[in-house]
Structures are given as C-alpha cells and as structure tokens.
Write an enzyme that holds these catalytic residues in place. Structure first.
Site, PDB file in Angstrom:
ATOM      1  N   GLU A  21       0.837  -1.206   0.000  1.00 28.66           N
ATOM      2  CA  GLU A  21       0.000   0.000   0.000  1.00 28.66           C
ATOM      3  C   GLU A  21       0.872   1.256   0.000  1.00 28.66           C
ATOM      4  O   GLU A  21       0.610   2.210  -0.726  1.00 28.66           O
ATOM      5  CB  GLU A  21      -0.944   0.014   1.203  1.00 28.66           C
ATOM      6  CG  GLU A  21      -2.005  -1.052   1.188  1.00 28.66           C
ATOM      7  CD  GLU A  21      -3.028  -0.879   0.073  1.00 28.66           C
ATOM      8  OE1 GLU A  21      -3.261   0.261  -0.380  1.00 28.66           O
ATOM      9  OE2 GLU A  21      -3.590  -1.895  -0.349  1.00 28.66           O
ATOM     10  N   ARG A  44      -8.908   5.112  -7.844  1.00 28.06           N
ATOM     11  CA  ARG A  44      -8.274   4.919  -6.539  1.00 28.06           C
ATOM     12  C   ARG A  44      -9.320   4.979  -5.438  1.00 28.06           C
ATOM     13  O   ARG A  44     -10.228   5.810  -5.467  1.00 28.06           O
ATOM     14  CB  ARG A  44      -7.211   5.997  -6.289  1.00 28.06           C
ATOM     15  CG  ARG A  44      -6.094   5.970  -7.286  1.00 28.06           C
ATOM     16  CD  ARG A  44      -5.223   4.776  -7.041  1.00 28.06           C
ATOM     17  NE  ARG A  44      -4.353   4.543  -8.178  1.00 28.06           N
ATOM     18  CZ  ARG A  44      -3.775   3.392  -8.418  1.00 28.06           C
ATOM     19  NH1 ARG A  44      -3.961   2.377  -7.623  1.00 28.06           N
ATOM     20  NH2 ARG A  44      -3.005   3.242  -9.457  1.00 28.06           N
ATOM     21  N   ASN A  71       1.264   3.918  -3.061  1.00 28.62           N
ATOM     22  CA  ASN A  71       1.107   5.367  -2.869  1.00 28.62           C
ATOM     23  C   ASN A  71       2.290   6.123  -3.459  1.00 28.62           C
ATOM     24  O   ASN A  71       2.117   7.160  -4.112  1.00 28.62           O
ATOM     25  CB  ASN A  71       0.970   5.707  -1.386  1.00 28.62           C
ATOM     26  CG  ASN A  71      -0.425   5.455  -0.860  1.00 28.62           C
ATOM     27  OD1 ASN A  71      -1.352   5.167  -1.604  1.00 28.62           O
ATOM     28  ND2 ASN A  71      -0.576   5.566   0.454  1.00 28.62           N
TER      29      ASN A  71
END
Length: 137
Positions: A47, A105, A51
């Site tokens: 994650e 997203r 990002n």
C-alpha cells in the site's frame, strides 16, 4: 532503540515492483517465524509502495527506498521513502476515501496500513519527500 538486523532495498517506481516489495518484506520477516496471517499483514507494505508510485511520481519514474529493521521483542519496522512531490496535507491524506489519484483509486491506503500494523507514521515535505514508517510486533 537499536536494530538487531536491517536491510534497505531501492527500486524504481514501477507498478511491477509492488510484488517485489511485498516479497522482500515477507522474506525479511521470515526470521521472526510469523504465522500466515502475520505475513499477510506485513505484505500491506505494498500500500505504501503503491502510494509512492501513484502519488509521489505522478508523471515520471523515481526511486523508492524500503528499509526493513528488526528490533528486540519481535518488532518489525518497515519504512517506505520516496523523493517525490510530497503530501501537502498529511492529515487529509490519511482520511478514509480521500485520494488525489482519480476515480480508479479508493483512498483507503493509509486506512489499510493502519488496520494491519501496530503503528504508522507519515512524514512529508511538499516538493521533496515522503516517508511512511510502519511497525508490527
């Protein structure tokens, strides 16, 4: 607190490297003899990597450094650091469903990291860098 073991890997901000980051974190954590559920939790490192790929370098490739450290008591620390555009408002970015990445997203990256890790710190300087540090016992 001094680390008893550590490794740092640096890779290009390509989406193909998300799996590489997960595998590195899981292999390093193997010395703790984790359960399968704990390994799955550790793999949420992707994650933070995602990002960095999507938000830190929106229009170019850049470098991502992942530092893995092990402390006494079975504490694993994972830091994902980039030298991208930074986060203008960290608190807003940590709000569930907030995203600057478009409709595709979910805006749940930080929420997912917080739910699977025992601790999460985010430091960012606009226009310079972001470091996400996660801890798991």
């Amino acid at each position: 607190m001094k680390a008893i073991d550590q490794v740092t890997v640096t890779f290009t901000s390509r989406s193909a490297n998300e799996g590489f980051a997960r595998a590195c974190a899981a292999c390093f954590a193997a010395q703790l003899d984790p359960t399968l559920d704990e390994v799955a939790d550790i793999k949420t490192v992707s994650e933070a990597v995602t990002n960095a790929i999507v938000h830190a370098y929106p229009d170019r490739l850049g470098q991502i450094a992942m530092r893995l450290r092990l402390f006494d008591g079975g504490v694993l620390e994972i830091q994902v650091k980039d030298a991208g555009v930074g986060i203008p408002d960290v608190e807003q970015a940590r709000t569930p469903l907030f995203t600057t990445g478009g409709e595709e997203r979910s805006g749940m990256g930080f929420t997912i990291m917080e739910s699977f890790m025992d601790g999460l710190k985010v430091r960012s300087q606009t226009g310079r860098a972001t470091a996400v540090t996660m801890r798991k016992r």
